[in-house]
Write an enzyme that holds these catalytic residues in place. Structure first.
Site, PDB file in Angstrom:
ATOM      1  N   ARG A 290       6.974   7.575   0.763  1.00  0.00           N
ATOM      2  CA  ARG A 290       5.824   7.722   1.674  1.00  0.00           C
ATOM      3  C   ARG A 290       5.275   9.146   1.682  1.00  0.00           C
ATOM      4  NH1 ARG A 290       5.430   3.385   5.688  1.00  0.00           N
ATOM      5  NH2 ARG A 290       5.682   1.577   4.357  1.00  0.00           N
TER       6      ARG A 290
ATOM      7  N   ARG B 158       0.828   9.500   6.835  1.00  0.00           N
ATOM      8  CA  ARG B 158       0.182   9.980   8.067  1.00  0.00           C
ATOM      9  C   ARG B 158       0.661  11.333   8.570  1.00  0.00           C
ATOM     10  NH1 ARG B 158       1.506   4.391  10.752  1.00  0.00           N
ATOM     11  NH2 ARG B 158       3.121   4.748   9.205  1.00  0.00           N
TER      12      ARG B 158
ATOM     13  N   ARG C  68      -8.106   8.686   4.886  1.00  0.00           N
ATOM     14  CA  ARG C  68      -8.052   7.319   5.398  1.00  0.00           C
ATOM     15  C   ARG C  68      -9.255   7.045   6.301  1.00  0.00           C
ATOM     16  NH1 ARG C  68      -3.437   5.298   9.409  1.00  0.00           N
ATOM     17  NH2 ARG C  68      -4.677   6.676  10.697  1.00  0.00           N
TER      18      ARG C  68
ATOM     19  N   ASP D 155       0.480  -0.787  -1.434  1.00  0.00           N
ATOM     20  CA  ASP D 155       1.462  -1.324  -0.491  1.00  0.00           C
ATOM     21  C   ASP D 155       2.115  -2.558  -1.082  1.00  0.00           C
ATOM     22  OD1 ASP D 155       2.238  -0.832   2.521  1.00  0.00           O
ATOM     23  OD2 ASP D 155       2.271  -2.987   2.180  1.00  0.00           O
TER      24      ASP D 155
ATOM     25  N   TYR E 218       8.134 -10.930   4.956  1.00  0.00           N
ATOM     26  CA  TYR E 218       6.820 -10.736   5.595  1.00  0.00           C
ATOM     27  C   TYR E 218       5.945 -11.975   5.456  1.00  0.00           C
ATOM     28  CZ  TYR E 218       7.983  -5.795   6.079  1.00  0.00           C
ATOM     29  OH  TYR E 218       8.583  -4.619   6.442  1.00  0.00           O
TER      30      TYR E 218
HETATM   31  O1  CP3 Z   1       5.422   6.021  -0.731  1.00  0.00           O
HETATM   32  C1  CP3 Z   1       4.198   6.235  -0.868  1.00  0.00           C
HETATM   33  O2  CP3 Z   1       3.638   7.288  -0.473  1.00  0.00           O
HETATM   34  C2  CP3 Z   1       3.375   5.207  -1.626  1.00  0.00           C
HETATM   35  C3  CP3 Z   1       2.735   4.195  -0.871  1.00  0.00           C
HETATM   36  C4  CP3 Z   1       3.545   3.149  -0.114  1.00  0.00           C
HETATM   37  C5  CP3 Z   1       3.106   2.627   1.128  1.00  0.00           C
HETATM   38  N1  CP3 Z   1       3.925   1.589   1.465  1.00  0.00           N
HETATM   39  C6  CP3 Z   1       1.946   3.104   1.886  1.00  0.00           C
HETATM   40  C7  CP3 Z   1       1.835   2.766   3.307  1.00  0.00           C
HETATM   41  C8  CP3 Z   1       4.705   2.464  -0.461  1.00  0.00           C
HETATM   42  C9  CP3 Z   1       5.624   2.657  -1.661  1.00  0.00           C
HETATM   43  C10 CP3 Z   1       4.911   1.464   0.538  1.00  0.00           C
HETATM   44  C11 CP3 Z   1       6.021   0.490   0.496  1.00  0.00           C
HETATM   45  C12 CP3 Z   1       6.192  -0.453   1.587  1.00  0.00           C
HETATM   46  N2  CP3 Z   1       5.221  -1.039   2.367  1.00  0.00           N
HETATM   47  C13 CP3 Z   1       7.438  -1.000   1.969  1.00  0.00           C
HETATM   48  C14 CP3 Z   1       8.755  -0.724   1.287  1.00  0.00           C
HETATM   49  C15 CP3 Z   1       9.326   0.600   1.642  1.00  0.00           C
HETATM   50  C16 CP3 Z   1       9.766   0.721   3.069  1.00  0.00           C
HETATM   51  O3  CP3 Z   1       9.129   1.513   3.799  1.00  0.00           O
HETATM   52  O4  CP3 Z   1      10.749   0.076   3.445  1.00  0.00           O
HETATM   53  C17 CP3 Z   1       7.208  -1.873   3.037  1.00  0.00           C
HETATM   54  C18 CP3 Z   1       8.262  -2.676   3.783  1.00  0.00           C
HETATM   55  C19 CP3 Z   1       5.810  -1.901   3.286  1.00  0.00           C
HETATM   56  C20 CP3 Z   1       5.068  -2.734   4.264  1.00  0.00           C
HETATM   57  C21 CP3 Z   1       4.365  -1.904   5.258  1.00  0.00           C
HETATM   58  N3  CP3 Z   1       3.265  -1.130   4.984  1.00  0.00           N
HETATM   59  C22 CP3 Z   1       4.667  -1.774   6.628  1.00  0.00           C
HETATM   60  C23 CP3 Z   1       5.838  -2.443   7.327  1.00  0.00           C
HETATM   61  C24 CP3 Z   1       3.746  -0.891   7.166  1.00  0.00           C
HETATM   62  C25 CP3 Z   1       3.601  -0.513   8.621  1.00  0.00           C
HETATM   63  C26 CP3 Z   1       4.625   0.436   9.053  1.00  0.00           C
HETATM   64  C27 CP3 Z   1       4.087   1.815   8.938  1.00  0.00           C
HETATM   65  O5  CP3 Z   1       4.795   2.712   8.428  1.00  0.00           O
HETATM   66  O6  CP3 Z   1       2.947   2.005   9.413  1.00  0.00           O
HETATM   67  C28 CP3 Z   1       2.894  -0.455   6.109  1.00  0.00           C
HETATM   68  C29 CP3 Z   1       1.781   0.494   6.205  1.00  0.00           C
HETATM   69  C30 CP3 Z   1       1.735   1.608   5.235  1.00  0.00           C
HETATM   70  N4  CP3 Z   1       2.032   1.541   3.906  1.00  0.00           N
HETATM   71  C31 CP3 Z   1       1.311   2.939   5.529  1.00  0.00           C
HETATM   72  C32 CP3 Z   1       1.357   3.658   4.323  1.00  0.00           C
HETATM   73  C33 CP3 Z   1       0.946   5.080   4.104  1.00  0.00           C
HETATM   74  C34 CP3 Z   1       0.810   3.414   6.879  1.00  0.00           C
HETATM   75  C35 CP3 Z   1      -0.545   2.833   7.100  1.00  0.00           C
HETATM   76  C36 CP3 Z   1      -1.532   3.796   7.735  1.00  0.00           C
HETATM   77  O7  CP3 Z   1      -1.944   4.766   7.099  1.00  0.00           O
HETATM   78  O8  CP3 Z   1      -1.907   3.514   8.871  1.00  0.00           O
END
Ligand code: CP3
Length: 351
Positions: A32, A36, A45, A82, A159
Site C-alpha cells: 500500500r 492515503r 484521488r 485493487d 468478498y
Molecule cells: O499496495 C499498493 O500500493 C498497490 C495497490 C493496492 C490496493 N489494494 C489499493 C487500495 C493493492 C495491492 C491492494 C490489495 C488489496 N485490496 C487487498 C490485499 C492486500 C490486503 O490489504 O490485505 C485487499 C483485501 C483489497 C480489497 C480492498 N481494497 C479493501 C478491503 C479496501 C478498503 C480498506 C481500505 O484500506 O480502505 C480497499 C481499498 C483500497 N485499495 C485503497 C487503496 C489505496 C484505499 C481506497 C481509498 O483511497 O479510499
C-alpha cells in the site's frame, strides 16, 4: 522482451533477491505504498473523483504508483489497482463506501454464479489496468522493478460471497460447508480469471507478480491445502508455463505453520510474511527454502521512534543469511506518518 528482462535481472535488486541471491542490503518496498497516508495520493484521488475512477484512469493510476518512488526511491513499484477489480470484470457490482470499505453484489446460490461473465470477457473491463502497466514501464527509473498483482482465489471469493469484508470470512466458510460444489466452481472461475489477468499484466510489462491471500489464515488443515495451496500452485504453474522468467511472490497472510513448505508446494519464488511470525522463526523455517519478504509491523509507521529503527534492523539481521526483500507485514495504514517511512528506509539501508 525476454532478453530485456534477462538483462535487467542482472541489475535490479528485487529480481536478484527473487533469483535467490543474498544481498548485503535487502531491497525494500512497502505494501500500500501508494495510499492515503500520502498527501499527493489524496490530491490525485480527488482529481480522479473516487478510488475506482483512479484505478481505471491509466495516467492517474500511473501517477500515484510513481509518487512513492519519487518520494522515497523504493526498489519496487506496485501497480496501483485493487484485487476487487477482477470480480468486477467477472460481472459483480462493486462500489466503495467511504470510511467503510468495499461492497459487492453477493453470491449465495447457483443463479448468482450463473450471472457471472466468462473469463474471456474480463479484458473489456481490465484493459485500462494493462495500459497503466505499459505507462509505468516507460516511466519508472531503470533500477525500479514493477510488480503486478491479483488477489488469491480464496480471498477474492470471501468478498464475492459476502459482498463485503468480514472479520471471520463467515459467509465464505458457510457456503463452503453448505454448497461445496458452488463454492468450488466459483473458486475455479476466479482461478482461471486470475491466470488470465496476471498473464496480461506480464505481457504489458509487469516484471514480478504477487498473489495476495489476505485471509489465508482462516483456512485450517485440509482446507488450507485445498483452497490456499492448490490455487496458488495452479496459478503459479500456469504463469510459469507461459512466462517462465517471471518470478511469483505468494502471500498466504497469517498462515502460521502453513508458511512452512509453501514455496515448495506452490512453486512461488518468494513467500511474503505477515508480522504474526517472528523473523527468527521464519528464517529457520521458511527462508531455508528461498526468498522471503517482510515483515515489519505496519503499526511502526504510525508510532515511529527508536522501536521502529531497532525492529527494522533486527529483521534485516535475522534474514541476513539468505535472500530477503524488506517489507511491512501488511499494508501501511492511512494514519501513518510519511516521515516514519523514511526512517524505516534509512534503518534498512544503514544510513
Ligand atoms: O499496495 C499498493 O500500493 C498497490 C495497490 C493496492 C490496493 N489494494 C489499493 C487500495 C493493492 C495491492 C491492494 C490489495 C488489496 N485490496 C487487498 C490485499 C492486500 C490486503 O490489504 O490485505 C485487499 C483485501 C483489497 C480489497 C480492498 N481494497 C479493501 C478491503 C479496501 C478498503 C480498506 C481500505 O484500506 O480502505 C480497499 C481499498 C483500497 N485499495 C485503497 C487503496 C489505496 C484505499 C481506497 C481509498 O483511497 O479510499
Amino acid at each position: 522482451m525476454k532478453d530485456g528482462n534477462h538483462t535487467m535481472s542482472q541489475t535490479k535488486t528485487i529480481l536478484r533477491a527473487l533469483a535467490g541471491e543474498t544481498l548485503p542490503t535487502p531491497p525494500i518496498w512497502m505494501m500500500r505504498q501508494a495510499g492515503r497516508y500520502l498527501p499527493e495520493y489524496r490530491a490525485t484521488r480527488a482529481q480522479a473523483g473516487d478510488f475506482l475512477s483512479l484505478c481505471y484512469n491509466p495516467e492517474l493510476a500511473a501517477e500515484v504508483t510513481l509518487q512513492p518512488i519519487r518520494r522515497y526511491g523504493f526498489d519496487a513499484a506496485i501497480l496501483f489497482a485493487d484485487i476487487l477489480l477482477l470480480p468486477q470484470a467477472l460481472g459483480a457490482d462493486l462500489w466503495f463506501v467511504t470510511g467503510e470499505g468495499p461492497r459487492l453484489s453477493t453470491i449465495t446460490q447457483a443463479a448468482d454464479f450463473d450471472r457471472l461473465k466468462p473469463v474471456d470477457e474480463i479484458d473489456a473491463v481490465l484493459n485500462p489496468i494493462y495500459e497503466t502497466v505499459r505507462i509505468l514501464r516507460q516511466e519508472l527509473p531503470p533500477e525500479t522493478t514493477l510488480i503486478g498483482f491479483a488477489g488469491a482465489p480464496w480471498t477474492v471469493a470471501t468478498y464475492m460471497i459476502a459482498g463485503r469484508g468480514t472479520p471471520d470470512q463467515g459467509p465464505a466458510h458457510a457456503l463452503k460447508a453448505e454448497n461445496q460444489a458452488l463454492f468450488e466452481v466459483l473458486l475455479a472461475r476466479i482461478t482461471a480469471g486470475t491466470i488470465e489477468y496476471l498473464s496480461k499484466q506480464i505481457e504489458a510489462g509487469a516484471e514480478v507478480v504477487k498473489i495476495f491471500d489476505s485471509w489465508a489464515g482462516s483456512l485450517k488443515g485440509e482446507d488450507f491445502q485445498k483452497y490456499a495451496v492448490a490455487p496458488a500452485r495452479e496459478i503459479t504453474q500456469a504463469l510459469k508455463a507461459r512466462h517462465p522468467e517471471i518470478p511469483v511472490i505468494g502471500f498466504p497472510r497469517e498462515a502460521g505453520d502453513g508458511y512452512i513448505g509453501f514455496a515448495k508446494a506452490t512453486g512461488v519464488d518468494c513467500v511474503a510474511l505477515d508480522n504474526s511470525v517472528s523473523a527468527e522463526w521464519a528464517a529457520a523455517h521458511v527462508q531455508v527454502d528461498g526468498c522471503v519478504q517482510g515483515n515489519l509491523a505496519s503499526s511502526h509507521m504510525v508510532t515511529g521512534g527508536q522501536a521502529l529503527v531497532d525492529e527494522a534492523k533486527a529483521i534485516v539481521q535475522a534474514f541476513s543469511g539468505g535472500p530477503h526483500i524488506f517489507n511491512l507485514g501488511h499494508g501501511i495504514t492511512p494514519d501513518a506518518d510519511p516521515d516514519n517511512v523514511q526512517r524505516m528506509i534509512d534503518a534498512v539501508r544503514g544510513q
